[in-house]
Write a protein that holds these residues in place. Structure first.
Motif, mmCIF file in Angstrom:
data_model
loop_
_atom_site.group_PDB
_atom_site.id
_atom_site.type_symbol
_atom_site.label_atom_id
_atom_site.label_comp_id
_atom_site.label_asym_id
_atom_site.label_seq_id
_atom_site.Cartn_x
_atom_site.Cartn_y
_atom_site.Cartn_z
ATOM 1 N N TYR A 74 0.824 -1.203 0.000
ATOM 2 C CA TYR A 74 0.000 0.000 0.000
ATOM 3 C C TYR A 74 0.862 1.258 0.000
ATOM 4 N N SER A 75 2.011 1.211 0.666
ATOM 5 C CA SER A 75 2.875 2.396 0.757
ATOM 6 C C SER A 75 3.429 2.823 -0.600
ATOM 7 N N THR A 76 3.388 1.956 -1.605
ATOM 8 C CA THR A 76 3.845 2.330 -2.943
ATOM 9 C C THR A 76 2.968 3.438 -3.518
ATOM 10 N N THR A 78 -0.343 5.550 -1.864
ATOM 11 C CA THR A 78 -1.394 5.730 -0.868
ATOM 12 C C THR A 78 -2.408 6.742 -1.378
ATOM 13 N N ARG A 111 -3.734 -4.489 2.330
ATOM 14 C CA ARG A 111 -2.422 -3.891 2.601
ATOM 15 C C ARG A 111 -1.560 -3.791 1.349
#
Length: 139
Positions: A74-76, A78, A111
């Protein structure tokens, strides 16, 4: 060109072209340090996947031919659960399509994000925008 997987010891040194039906990159691209190296990975994958085939809507998975599945944390990217709200992943789709894939589907997996592509017979069109497989940590 060989139609066999070539090993050197326990390391793969060559894969046959137009041979595989599926490649899955799970938590791979976001760990490659440079956008250009990410693009090189996608180009190598295109060479080993079977091509081409014509797809139609939701039947794309049932059709023969090469497919690429990308799963990234997910951090790729957001900002939402819809591709339209994720500009970095939208850029990825545009770049990956420009090198000969067809975007098929996006799924939010809680996630992580999943992107599905099918191989086309289009030749890669690489320009200065093709290296834009960026992630937030590139800046």
């Amino acid at each position: 060109k060989s139609d066999k997987i070539i090993f050197s010891g326990n390391k793969i040194v060559s894969l046959p072209e137009n041979h595989f039906e599926l490649a899955v990159l799970s938590l791979v691209l976001s760990y490659i340090p440079l956008p250009q190296k990410r693009l090189e990975m996608i180009l190598k994958i295109k060479r080993i996947l079977k091509t081409p085939y014509k797809c139609s809507g939701h039947d794309w998975l049932a059709m023969p031919g090469g497919r690429l599945i990308i799963i990234e944390p997910y951090s790729t990217a957001t900002g939402g659960r819809r591709l339209s709200k994720l500009p970095i992943l939208k850029e990825w789709c545009d770049v990956i399509e420009s090198v000969g894939f067809e975007f098929e589907e996006y799924k939010f997996l809680g996630r992580s994000h999943a992107l599905a592509f099918s191989v086309t017979d289009r030749s890669p069109k690489i320009d200065e925008n093709s290296s834009r497989l960026r992630i937030p940590f590139d800046d």
